[in-house]
Design a protein around this motif. Structure first.
Motif: not given
Length: 184
Positions: A8-23
């Motif tokens: 879940n830490d990885w998945l949440e990090a992914g959602l944060r990163l995509i929020s800040d700069g896209g895929p």
């Protein structure tokens, strides 16, 4: 971030990163840098990047849709259930969803996940409207109007605060259900 990361830490990090700069921010290297660990940790939880993307999409569906529905499902009064759902929805960070919707324009798996979430949410809103007294045809229209309102609000973060969005949602519901309430 701690070096002992769970899935879940990885998945949440992914959602944060995509929020800040896209895929483009979702490369394995960028994810590892963001959470401060090596690629070994990533591969401990995911077979490959596509596995991570699939898991992140499922996580988004659970955290931004299913858990919200589950949270309000125990509220007997449908109007109160709808009000609480709105509070939960507008308290969420909407940036991941905006980024996922944009990415879905060029990525079939993401498009499919977004379409599935849309269908789940619309079905729930339609059912909720029926419980509030709307006939099936009207309930579908009301669900679509309310959902279109949400999607529009997601694209106006510089103009509207979460409190503004909730207030607008409450007014929209008052208008949509005005004649339904008169009939009951």
């Amino acid at each position: 971030m701690a070096t002992s990361l769970n899935r879940n830490d990885w998945l949440e990090a992914g959602l944060r990163l995509i929020s800040d700069g896209g895929p483009k921010r979702l490369s394995i290297d960028a994810l590892c840098t963001a959470v401060g660990v090596t690629k070994g940790s990533f591969y401990h939880h995911f077979v490959h990047h596509a596995d991570f993307v699939s898991a992140m999409l499922a996580h988004w569906q659970i955290t931004h849709t299913q858990r919200l529905i589950d949270t309000v499902e125990g509220i007997k009064d449908p109007k109160q259930r709808g009000e609480r759902l709105s509070q939960l929805v507008y308290a969420k960070n909407m940036k991941p969803e905006v980024a996922l919707r944009a990415w879905g324009n060029s990525h079939p798996e993401v498009a499919s996940a977004v379409a599935a979430v849309d269908a789940q949410r619309l079905a729930y809103l339609e059912e909720l409207a029926q419980h509030m007294g709307a006939d099936p045809q009207r309930a579908l229209l009301m669900a679509r109007i309310g959902y279109a309102h949400l999607i529009g609000i997601q694209h106006l973060p510089m103009l509207l605060t979460p409190d503004d969005a909730l207030e607008m949602d409450q007014l929209l519901n008052t208008l949509l259900f005005a004649d339904v309430e008169r009939k009951t």
